[in-house]
Design a protein around this motif. Structure first.
Motif, PDB file in Angstrom:
ATOM      1  N   UNK A   1       0.835  -1.177   0.000  1.00  0.00           N
ATOM      2  CA  UNK A   1       0.000   0.000   0.000  1.00  0.00           C
ATOM      3  C   UNK A   1       0.878   1.238   0.000  1.00  0.00           C
ATOM      4  N   UNK A   2       0.671   2.154  -0.949  1.00  0.00           N
ATOM      5  CA  UNK A   2       1.497   3.357  -0.999  1.00  0.00           C
ATOM      6  C   UNK A   2       1.166   4.313   0.132  1.00  0.00           C
ATOM      7  N   UNK A   3       2.176   5.014   0.597  1.00  0.00           N
ATOM      8  CA  UNK A   3       1.950   6.018   1.642  1.00  0.00           C
ATOM      9  C   UNK A   3       1.962   7.422   1.069  1.00  0.00           C
ATOM     10  N   UNK A   4       1.996   7.522  -0.251  1.00  0.00           N
ATOM     11  CA  UNK A   4       1.974   8.820  -0.932  1.00  0.00           C
ATOM     12  C   UNK A   4       3.179   9.667  -0.601  1.00  0.00           C
ATOM     13  N   UNK A   5       4.333   9.034  -0.583  1.00  0.00           N
ATOM     14  CA  UNK A   5       5.569   9.785  -0.403  1.00  0.00           C
ATOM     15  C   UNK A   5       6.000   9.838   1.037  1.00  0.00           C
ATOM     16  N   UNK A   6       7.198  10.263   1.229  1.00  0.00           N
ATOM     17  CA  UNK A   6       7.737  10.393   2.567  1.00  0.00           C
ATOM     18  C   UNK A   6       7.945  11.858   2.889  1.00  0.00           C
ATOM     19  N   UNK A   7       8.050  12.135   4.162  1.00  0.00           N
ATOM     20  CA  UNK A   7       8.236  13.489   4.640  1.00  0.00           C
ATOM     21  C   UNK A   7       9.647  13.942   4.322  1.00  0.00           C
ATOM     22  N   UNK A   8       9.772  14.905   3.468  1.00  0.00           N
ATOM     23  CA  UNK A   8      11.072  15.430   3.080  1.00  0.00           C
ATOM     24  C   UNK A   8      11.297  16.762   3.761  1.00  0.00           C
TER      25      UNK A   8
ATOM     26  N   UNK B   1      -7.661   4.742   5.112  1.00  0.00           N
ATOM     27  CA  UNK B   1      -8.349   5.037   3.841  1.00  0.00           C
ATOM     28  C   UNK B   1      -8.287   3.814   2.928  1.00  0.00           C
ATOM     29  N   UNK B   2      -7.102   3.248   2.810  1.00  0.00           N
ATOM     30  CA  UNK B   2      -6.890   2.066   1.970  1.00  0.00           C
ATOM     31  C   UNK B   2      -7.761   0.893   2.446  1.00  0.00           C
ATOM     32  N   UNK B   3      -7.772   0.654   3.762  1.00  0.00           N
ATOM     33  CA  UNK B   3      -8.550  -0.460   4.319  1.00  0.00           C
ATOM     34  C   UNK B   3     -10.051  -0.286   4.113  1.00  0.00           C
ATOM     35  N   UNK B   4     -10.513   0.949   3.987  1.00  0.00           N
ATOM     36  CA  UNK B   4     -11.932   1.210   3.737  1.00  0.00           C
ATOM     37  C   UNK B   4     -12.260   1.207   2.253  1.00  0.00           C
ATOM     38  N   UNK B   5     -11.249   1.016   1.408  1.00  0.00           N
ATOM     39  CA  UNK B   5     -11.471   0.972  -0.031  1.00  0.00           C
ATOM     40  C   UNK B   5     -11.775   2.318  -0.655  1.00  0.00           C
TER      41      UNK B   5
ATOM     42  N   UNK C   1     -10.768   5.708  -2.554  1.00  0.00           N
ATOM     43  CA  UNK C   1      -9.775   6.144  -3.526  1.00  0.00           C
ATOM     44  C   UNK C   1      -8.945   7.302  -2.964  1.00  0.00           C
ATOM     45  N   UNK C   2      -7.627   7.297  -3.230  1.00  0.00           N
ATOM     46  CA  UNK C   2      -6.798   8.437  -2.811  1.00  0.00           C
ATOM     47  C   UNK C   2      -7.234   9.755  -3.456  1.00  0.00           C
ATOM     48  N   UNK C   3      -7.970   9.701  -4.563  1.00  0.00           N
ATOM     49  CA  UNK C   3      -8.501  10.926  -5.162  1.00  0.00           C
ATOM     50  C   UNK C   3      -9.566  11.553  -4.269  1.00  0.00           C
ATOM     51  N   UNK C   4     -10.217  10.713  -3.463  1.00  0.00           N
ATOM     52  CA  UNK C   4     -11.265  11.204  -2.565  1.00  0.00           C
ATOM     53  C   UNK C   4     -10.727  11.579  -1.198  1.00  0.00           C
ATOM     54  N   UNK C   5      -9.714  10.820  -0.733  1.00  0.00           N
ATOM     55  CA  UNK C   5      -9.210  11.049   0.619  1.00  0.00           C
ATOM     56  C   UNK C   5      -7.795  10.498   0.722  1.00  0.00           C
ATOM     57  N   UNK C   6      -6.871  11.358   1.115  1.00  0.00           N
ATOM     58  CA  UNK C   6      -5.483  10.951   1.289  1.00  0.00           C
ATOM     59  C   UNK C   6      -4.797  11.932   2.214  1.00  0.00           C
ATOM     60  N   UNK C   7      -3.658  11.504   2.731  1.00  0.00           N
ATOM     61  CA  UNK C   7      -2.869  12.397   3.583  1.00  0.00           C
ATOM     62  C   UNK C   7      -1.450  12.484   3.042  1.00  0.00           C
ATOM     63  N   UNK C   8      -0.830  13.627   3.270  1.00  0.00           N
ATOM     64  CA  UNK C   8       0.562  13.862   2.887  1.00  0.00           C
ATOM     65  C   UNK C   8       1.321  14.415   4.090  1.00  0.00           C
TER      66      UNK C   8
END
Length: 167
Positions: free
Chosen positions: A1-8, A101-105, A107-114
């Motif tokens: 499962x992607x985490x949408x990048x790491x904290x840089x 979010x991933x476990x609830x199915x 979409x990252x387009x609807x809900x994601x964190x960075x």
């Protein structure tokens, strides 16, 4: 499962921000954060108050949940919003948010964190994005400069948008 990048490192953080990041990234904190006594009920109450203050529209409203943690507020607002982007200084919190979010199915387009260590200097994750509503719950007491954070958050609002803060 992607985490949408790491904290840089997107800029220097001050001592308070570094201490917060270390604490919320420390072992076990993020994994059990949502299990704290009263955490879910507090999120429900705060989200209910936010829903009374702003006319959320499921098909239109875009939301930034700043200092989102594991996403308790985001989950409460999600049925009333088109999309939500959570933002947090802690990669561990962002990972738990995105895992939920991933476990609830959802979409990252609807809900994601960075993970963004300094929002005023972010050039990567939120470039060009604006939101109808920016919410921030139970976090302002963690910020070294309320004025600086508030100005940064307001810069992400669409014309006529609202900043909702509860602390």
């Amino acid at each position: 499962m992607p985490t949408h990048g790491h904290c840089h490192g997107l800029g220097q953080t001050n001592g308070i921000e570094e201490a917060n990041k270390r604490f919320f990234n420390s072992a076990g904190i993020a994994e059990h954060y949502s299990e704290r006594p009263g955490a879910v009920e507090c999120a429900r109450r705060l989200a209910a108050a936010m829903l009374k203050l702003y006319p959320f529209a499921e098909e239109e409203t875009t939301v930034m949940d700043f200092a989102c943690g594991t996403g308790l507020i985001s989950r409460e607002l999600a049925p009333h919003a088109k999309s939500i982007v959570g933002v947090d200084i802690s990669q561990s919190m962002v990972d738990m948010y995105n895992l939920g979010v991933y476990n609830q199915g959802i979409s990252p387009d609807e809900m994601r964190a960075v993970c963004i260590p300094a929002i005023k200097e972010d050039e990567e994750h939120l470039k060009g994005m604006t939101f109808d509503v920016v919410v921030c719950a139970n976090a302002y007491h963690h910020f070294a400069s309320i004025d600086s954070v508030t100005k940064s958050l307001v810069s992400y609002l669409k014309q006529g948008g609202s900043l909702l803060v509860a602390d």
